[in-house]
Design a protein around this motif. Structure first.
Motif, PDB file in Angstrom:
ATOM      1  N   GLU A  34       0.499  -0.881   0.091  1.00 54.45           N
ATOM      2  CA  GLU A  34       0.227   0.487   0.005  1.00 54.45           C
ATOM      3  C   GLU A  34       1.100   1.456  -0.188  1.00 54.45           C
ATOM      4  OE1 GLU A  34      -3.556   2.165   2.239  1.00 54.45           O
ATOM      5  OE2 GLU A  34      -3.070   0.310   3.395  1.00 54.45           O
ATOM      6  N   LYS A  35       0.443   2.058  -0.784  1.00 52.57           N
ATOM      7  CA  LYS A  35       1.617   3.201  -1.199  1.00 52.57           C
ATOM      8  C   LYS A  35       1.209   4.363  -0.296  1.00 52.57           C
ATOM      9  CE  LYS A  35       3.213   1.962  -5.641  1.00 52.57           C
ATOM     10  NZ  LYS A  35       3.241   2.985  -6.992  1.00 52.57           N
ATOM     11  N   VAL A  36       2.036   5.876  -0.204  1.00 49.87           N
ATOM     12  CA  VAL A  36       1.743   6.288   0.720  1.00 49.87           C
ATOM     13  C   VAL A  36       1.753   7.942  -0.359  1.00 49.87           C
ATOM     14  CG1 VAL A  36       2.623   5.609   2.734  1.00 49.87           C
ATOM     15  CG2 VAL A  36       3.939   6.795   1.868  1.00 49.87           C
ATOM     16  N   LYS A  37       1.014   9.030   0.584  1.00 49.43           N
ATOM     17  CA  LYS A  37       1.443   9.990  -0.555  1.00 49.43           C
ATOM     18  C   LYS A  37       1.844  11.216   0.143  1.00 49.43           C
ATOM     19  CE  LYS A  37      -2.100  11.619  -2.442  1.00 49.43           C
ATOM     20  NZ  LYS A  37      -4.043  12.179  -3.165  1.00 49.43           N
ATOM     21  N   SER A  79       2.198  16.450  -5.654  1.00 48.45           N
ATOM     22  CA  SER A  79       1.440  15.096  -4.523  1.00 48.45           C
ATOM     23  C   SER A  79       2.125  14.142  -5.315  1.00 48.45           C
ATOM     24  CB  SER A  79      -0.239  14.993  -4.700  1.00 48.45           C
ATOM     25  OG  SER A  79      -0.477  13.993  -4.222  1.00 48.45           O
ATOM     26  N   ILE A  80       2.894  13.102  -4.649  1.00 47.41           N
ATOM     27  CA  ILE A  80       3.447  11.496  -5.325  1.00 47.41           C
ATOM     28  C   ILE A  80       3.649  10.657  -4.217  1.00 47.41           C
ATOM     29  CG2 ILE A  80       5.735  10.894  -6.172  1.00 47.41           C
ATOM     30  CD1 ILE A  80       6.888  13.700  -6.119  1.00 47.41           C
ATOM     31  N   GLU A  81       3.349   9.513  -4.944  1.00 49.53           N
ATOM     32  CA  GLU A  81       3.120   8.363  -4.403  1.00 49.53           C
ATOM     33  C   GLU A  81       3.973   7.771  -4.115  1.00 49.53           C
ATOM     34  OE1 GLU A  81      -0.186   6.078  -5.771  1.00 49.53           O
ATOM     35  OE2 GLU A  81      -1.822   7.611  -4.695  1.00 49.53           O
ATOM     36  N   VAL A  82       4.437   6.615  -2.857  1.00 48.34           N
ATOM     37  CA  VAL A  82       5.841   6.318  -2.846  1.00 48.34           C
ATOM     38  C   VAL A  82       5.114   5.293  -2.386  1.00 48.34           C
ATOM     39  CG1 VAL A  82       7.658   7.670  -3.216  1.00 48.34           C
ATOM     40  CG2 VAL A  82       6.623   7.033  -0.811  1.00 48.34           C
ATOM     41  N   THR A  83       5.785   3.859  -1.874  1.00 52.99           N
ATOM     42  CA  THR A  83       6.100   2.761  -0.962  1.00 52.99           C
ATOM     43  C   THR A  83       6.861   3.056   0.501  1.00 52.99           C
ATOM     44  OG1 THR A  83       8.210   1.193  -1.676  1.00 52.99           O
ATOM     45  CG2 THR A  83       5.722   0.876  -2.988  1.00 52.99           C
ATOM     46  N   PRO A  84       6.240   2.750   1.635  1.00 55.33           N
ATOM     47  CA  PRO A  84       6.800   3.120   2.602  1.00 55.33           C
ATOM     48  C   PRO A  84       8.161   2.746   3.125  1.00 55.33           C
ATOM     49  CG  PRO A  84       4.433   2.266   3.286  1.00 55.33           C
ATOM     50  CD  PRO A  84       5.112   2.053   1.576  1.00 55.33           C
ATOM     51  N   GLY A  85       8.798   3.687   3.847  1.00 52.82           N
ATOM     52  CA  GLY A  85      10.010   3.359   3.398  1.00 52.82           C
ATOM     53  C   GLY A  85      11.036   4.400   4.235  1.00 52.82           C
ATOM     54  N   GLN A 107       6.324   6.433   6.471  1.00 51.04           N
ATOM     55  CA  GLN A 107       5.326   5.436   6.652  1.00 51.04           C
ATOM     56  C   GLN A 107       3.853   5.538   6.650  1.00 51.04           C
ATOM     57  OE1 GLN A 107       6.668   2.398   7.121  1.00 51.04           O
ATOM     58  NE2 GLN A 107       8.736   3.527   7.327  1.00 51.04           N
ATOM     59  N   LYS A 108       3.455   6.858   6.290  1.00 49.19           N
ATOM     60  CA  LYS A 108       1.814   7.225   6.378  1.00 49.19           C
ATOM     61  C   LYS A 108       2.078   8.650   5.961  1.00 49.19           C
ATOM     62  CE  LYS A 108       1.997  10.632  10.793  1.00 49.19           C
ATOM     63  NZ  LYS A 108       1.366  10.041  11.874  1.00 49.19           N
ATOM     64  N   ASN A 109       0.657   9.280   5.216  1.00 54.35           N
ATOM     65  CA  ASN A 109       0.457  10.715   4.284  1.00 54.35           C
ATOM     66  C   ASN A 109       1.636  11.155   4.771  1.00 54.35           C
ATOM     67  OD1 ASN A 109      -0.788   8.568   2.858  1.00 54.35           O
ATOM     68  ND2 ASN A 109      -2.817   9.423   3.384  1.00 54.35           N
ATOM     69  N   THR A 110       2.085  11.746   4.197  1.00 52.97           N
ATOM     70  CA  THR A 110       2.793  13.325   4.685  1.00 52.97           C
ATOM     71  C   THR A 110       2.913  14.160   3.748  1.00 52.97           C
ATOM     72  OG1 THR A 110       4.194  11.167   5.629  1.00 52.97           O
ATOM     73  CG2 THR A 110       5.329  13.556   5.218  1.00 52.97           C
ATOM     74  N   ASP A 111       2.498  15.298   4.736  1.00 51.87           N
ATOM     75  CA  ASP A 111       1.854  17.013   4.184  1.00 51.87           C
ATOM     76  C   ASP A 111       3.577  17.568   4.611  1.00 51.87           C
ATOM     77  OD1 ASP A 111       1.872  19.534   2.626  1.00 51.87           O
ATOM     78  OD2 ASP A 111      -0.090  19.443   3.836  1.00 51.87           O
ATOM     79  N   LEU A 112       4.748  17.563   3.283  1.00 51.30           N
ATOM     80  CA  LEU A 112       5.849  18.668   3.684  1.00 51.30           C
ATOM     81  C   LEU A 112       6.081  20.322   4.442  1.00 51.30           C
ATOM     82  CD1 LEU A 112       7.933  17.141   1.489  1.00 51.30           C
ATOM     83  CD2 LEU A 112       7.936  15.834   3.769  1.00 51.30           C
ATOM     84  N   GLY A 113       4.472  20.474   3.700  1.00 49.79           N
ATOM     85  CA  GLY A 113       4.265  21.876   4.350  1.00 49.79           C
ATOM     86  C   GLY A 113       4.642  22.992   2.718  1.00 49.79           C
ATOM     87  N   THR A 114       4.884  24.168   3.402  1.00 53.55           N
ATOM     88  CA  THR A 114       4.758  25.040   2.525  1.00 53.55           C
ATOM     89  C   THR A 114       6.727  25.008   2.494  1.00 53.55           C
ATOM     90  OG1 THR A 114       2.973  26.751   2.710  1.00 53.55           O
ATOM     91  CG2 THR A 114       5.238  27.444   1.606  1.00 53.55           C
TER      92      THR A 114
END
Length: 831
Positions: A34-37, A79-85, A107-114
């Protein structure tokens, strides 16, 4: 500069990832995870503006090769999807310092912010040198000539610019041709120009106000059907840099010429104010002669000789400005409004001397004819552009509206006297007052359909009204001559058009098919003679383009379009040029449009240092315009009065070949060249009645071979002095009534950056050898003549440019968002 660099950066990222994937070996089947965003927003730190096309690269923390990545949209979002790692994330944009997030545990959906990027001054300087545009960009659907780096046109006008554009020629009278055909449509910022005197209008726009010229030899259904030879789109400079910036330009020249202009821009987060304003004073000196042998029409015996010498001095001075504001209504909605104004005044002085000799070449008389004229013109235009981007995939709606008024008033006093004849001098007065109003409205809708497909549709309305009053007051009483010389013209034009086109891509083939429908009603009324003429016609104009991508460096294309040419300007206006009363010119208000079927086969090939473009073309035109010289049957002394006027001929077929070559042998040396040759066959007869009520028929069948070539070289000399040299040669060609002889022109220029590269001084010489002369031979029943004419003698200019808060190549960043990368109404598909 930023837009092409974004594209290059995107391609670099794509091929990097592709190379990484290609080197991983045979695929191994693994359980799907399952991928994370991963998401965020990239902005410019100082202005807080989003950075579109910033690159996001994600790599394995244990392996430096790219795993995946993406680019930001117009809002700076990604917005980019990757496998957890655990990954390293790098955000970069050309000329900005990159930001890296190392050993990021995802390991989960992550928002890097501005994420705010800061400009890297050292990197910017390096990029400016590496990314400098070539003078000519070659594309399959059009050629783009970038004016900003051309020293030769500094202090010049648009006419000087066009003389250096591939496939384009400008004759000594300022008439523009594309591939040797004068039926070319002139656009200003994507909108067609219907100036009363196009050649003169192009001399009023300073070269420093021009960003680039697009040459479209075979337009699609999106564009106006008018312009049998194609379209030239003149793109004016527009500022887009943040804050206050611009450039100031001053020039001086010989013959007496000077000017000053400012291109300024102030941009905030929501509003962008821009202006381009200048004053110009220009002197053009010309010269010419016509040597004629007069014949008896029946016996063909020589009955006399006439030698006509002509000297001209034309002075133009005026103020022009274009001021506007672009409002970012929403992140994807833009509204631009601009007002353009031109006030020009000038004088036209022509002195013609006639020396007459009898059949034995004995002197008979000397006569002079002096025309002292004044003219003034005022143009005002309001233009509005609205753009709505529905998404980032190209789905958009564009609405344009413009209203313009154009007033031109000309008057002249003509003195005519035969020396030592005992007769007093005669005085003629000519008046030519013209007033034009024009409305244009246009809507274009673009809808991408799936991947690689696109649908377009639109409407355009063009409504034009012209009133022209021309009169000649002559003889001792000053009473007007009616009919032949004096007239009042009323011209009304209404054009409504609809178009649709669909483009798609299949493997390496790209297709674009379109259909345009235009309904035209034109009223041409001569009020003095109660001659009312209405022309109504509606036509379909199909277009088709097929492109095959042989490789990343080469492609071939085949295109077809149907075009028409409506008579305009001097072609229609029956006002007679009366500066010479034995060689007259007059327009023909009864001209019909001509229709052209255009076929073009093109090939494009790119190497590391060379770009080569070539095409073969065939054009079949019905009711083609042609200028004929006719004997009026009237005489001034023993000299027959000859009238030149345009007419509709039956048919013209042209088969041609051209190529354009860009070559950069070294980093400091760039060469571009073009060559065009064509064989033209014209078929038709012309019958007219002269002033003595004699019916005369002329056979105008003619086949001619013509060619012209152009070479331009730009070399950086020691001490960082740039030297530019260009040469053009126009080969001879036969006409139905004689021959046009070959001529050549050489231009050169030098420039040097000073004041820490914030300013540039340029010195140029136009027509170094004073060789740009139109030479022709004419053979008629009662006269044979040889003539030469030079509209403008050698011109020398010195200019100084100062840039305020603006890098030398910042012009590359100045493309407005509301044009979406295409200044003539949207990018060709495929492109």
């Amino acid at each position: 500069m930023r837009q092409p660099l974004r594209f290059i950066l995107s391609l670099t990222f794509f091929f990097t990832c592709l190379s990484s994937f290609a080197s991983t070996g045979d695929p191994v089947t693994e359980p799907a995870k399952e991928k994370v965003k991963i998401s965020g927003t990239v902005i410019e730190k100082v202005s807080k503006q989003p950075l579109e096309y910033a690159t996001v690269t994600i790599t394995d923390s244990k392996n430096p090769k790219a795993i995946t990545g993406g680019i930001t949209n117009s809002k700076g979002n990604f917005s980019i999807e990757v496998t957890p790692g655990i990954y390293n994330i790098k955000i970069e944009f050309i000329s900005f310092k990159a930001i890296e997030f190392n050993q990021k545990d995802l390991q989960k959906n992550t928002d890097l912010g501005t994420i705010a990027l800061v400009e890297d001054a050292a990197q910017l300087d390096e990029v400016v040198i590496r990314a400098e545009k070539s003078t000519v960009e070659i594309k399959l659907d059009k050629k783009v000539y970038n004016v900003g780096q051309d020293m030769i046109v500094k202090g010049g006008t648009v006419s000087d610019v066009l003389e250096n554009v591939p496939s384009v020629t400008v004759d000594v009278e300022g008439n523009v041709s594309l591939r040797g055909n004068e039926n070319v449509r002139i656009f200003i910022d994507g909108r067609p120009s219907n100036s009363l005197n196009m050649a003169e209008a192009l001399r009023q726009i300073p070269a420093d106000a021009i960003d680039k010229v697009e040459v479209i030899t075979n337009p699609s259904a999106r564009y106006d059907a008018e312009g049998g030879a194609g379209i030239l789109n003149i793109v004016l400079k527009k500022g887009k840099n943040l804050g206050f910036n611009g450039s100031f330009i001053a020039s001086i020249g010989n013959p007496e010429t000077y000017g000053a202009s400012a291109n300024l821009n102030y941009k905030t987060e929501k509003l962008n104010f821009f202006t381009s304003t200048g004053y110009d004073y220009r002197t053009s000196e010309g010269t010419g002669f016509t040597n004629s042998t007069n014949l008896n029409r029946e016996t063909k015996e020589i009955i006399g000789y006439n030698y006509e010498d002509k000297n001209t001095e034309r002075i133009r001075k005026g103020i022009s400005t274009r001021t506007g504001v672009e409002w970012t209504v929403a992140p994807n909605t833009y509204w631009t409004n601009a007002i353009s104004y031109r006030d020009s005044r000038g004088s036209n002085n022509d002195l013609v001397n006639y020396n007459s000799f009898d059949a034995n070449n004995n002197f008979v008389s000397t006569r002079y004819r002096l025309s002292e004229g004044d003219d003034n013109g005022k143009d005002l235009e309001y233009a509005s552009n609205f753009l709505k981007n529905f998404n980032d995939e190209g789905h958009k709606l564009t609405i344009d509206f413009s209203y313009s008024t154009d007033r031109d008033n000309e008057s002249s006093i003509i003195t005519d006297e035969t020396i030592d004849s005992g007769n007093p001098a005669t005085f003629d007065e000519t008046l030519n007052n013209q007033k034009q109003k024009q409305y244009q409205i246009q809507a274009d809708y673009v809808l991408p359909i799936g991947e690689g497909s696109q649908f377009e549709a639109g409407y355009k309305g063009n409504f034009n009204n012209l009133d022209s009053n021309y009169s000649v007051n002559t003889d001792d009483t000053g009473s007007p001559i009616e009919g032949f010389l004096s007239n009042t013209l009323e011209y009304n034009e209404r054009i409504n058009a609809l178009y649709t086109q669909y483009g798609f891509k299949v493997n390496k083939f790209s297709y674009l098919f379109g259909l345009r429908w235009e309904d035209t009603q034109i009223d041409v009324n001569l009020l003095d003679t109660n001659n009312f003429n209405t022309k109504k016609y509606n036509n379909f104009f199909p277009s088709a383009f097929v492109n095959y991508e042989i490789s990343d460096e080469s492609s071939v294309s085949l295109s077809y379009s149907k075009r028409l040419s409506r008579p305009r300007g001097r072609f229609l206006n029956p006002a007679t040029n009366y500066s010479s009363n034995i060689n007259l010119f007059r327009g023909n208000p009864d001209l019909d449009p001509s229709f052209t079927d255009k076929f073009d086969l093109g090939y494009l090939k790119k190497w590391e240092k060379v770009t080569f473009s070539t095409s073969m073309y065939f054009e079949n035109t019905k009711d083609v315009f042609s200028f004929v010289r006719t004997e009026t049957g009237d005489y001034v002394g023993d000299n027959p009065v000859i009238l030149s006027s345009p007419i509709n001929l039956a048919k013209e077929q042209q088969f041609g070949f051209e190529f354009t070559l860009n070559y950069s042998p070294f980093k400091v040396w760039k060469i571009n060249s073009s060559f065009n040759l064509a064989n033209t066959k014209t078929t038709g007869n012309y019958t007219y009645t002269n002033i003595n009520n004699e019916e005369i028929t002329q056979n105008l069948n003619n086949e001619t071979f013509s060619w012209f070539s152009r070479v331009n070289s730009r070399l950086t000399l020691p001490f960082k002095i740039d030297w530019q040299l260009s040469g053009m040669y126009f080969g001879p060609r036969n006409t139905a009534q004689g021959k046009s002889l070959g001529n050549y022109v050489v231009n050169t220029a030098f420039s040097k950056d000073i004041l820490k590269d914030n300013a540039t001084i340029a010195f140029n010489i136009s027509d170094v050898f004073n060789s740009r002369r139109m030479k022709s031979q004419t053979n008629l029943e009662s006269v044979m003549s040889y003539s030469e004419f030079q509209w403008r003698k050698r011109q020398i200019n010195l200019s100084f440019t100062y840039r305020l808060n603006m890098k030398k190549t910042d012009k590359d960043k100045n493309m407005p968002k509301n044009n979406n990368g295409d200044d003539a109404g949207g990018g060709e598909f495929p492109g």
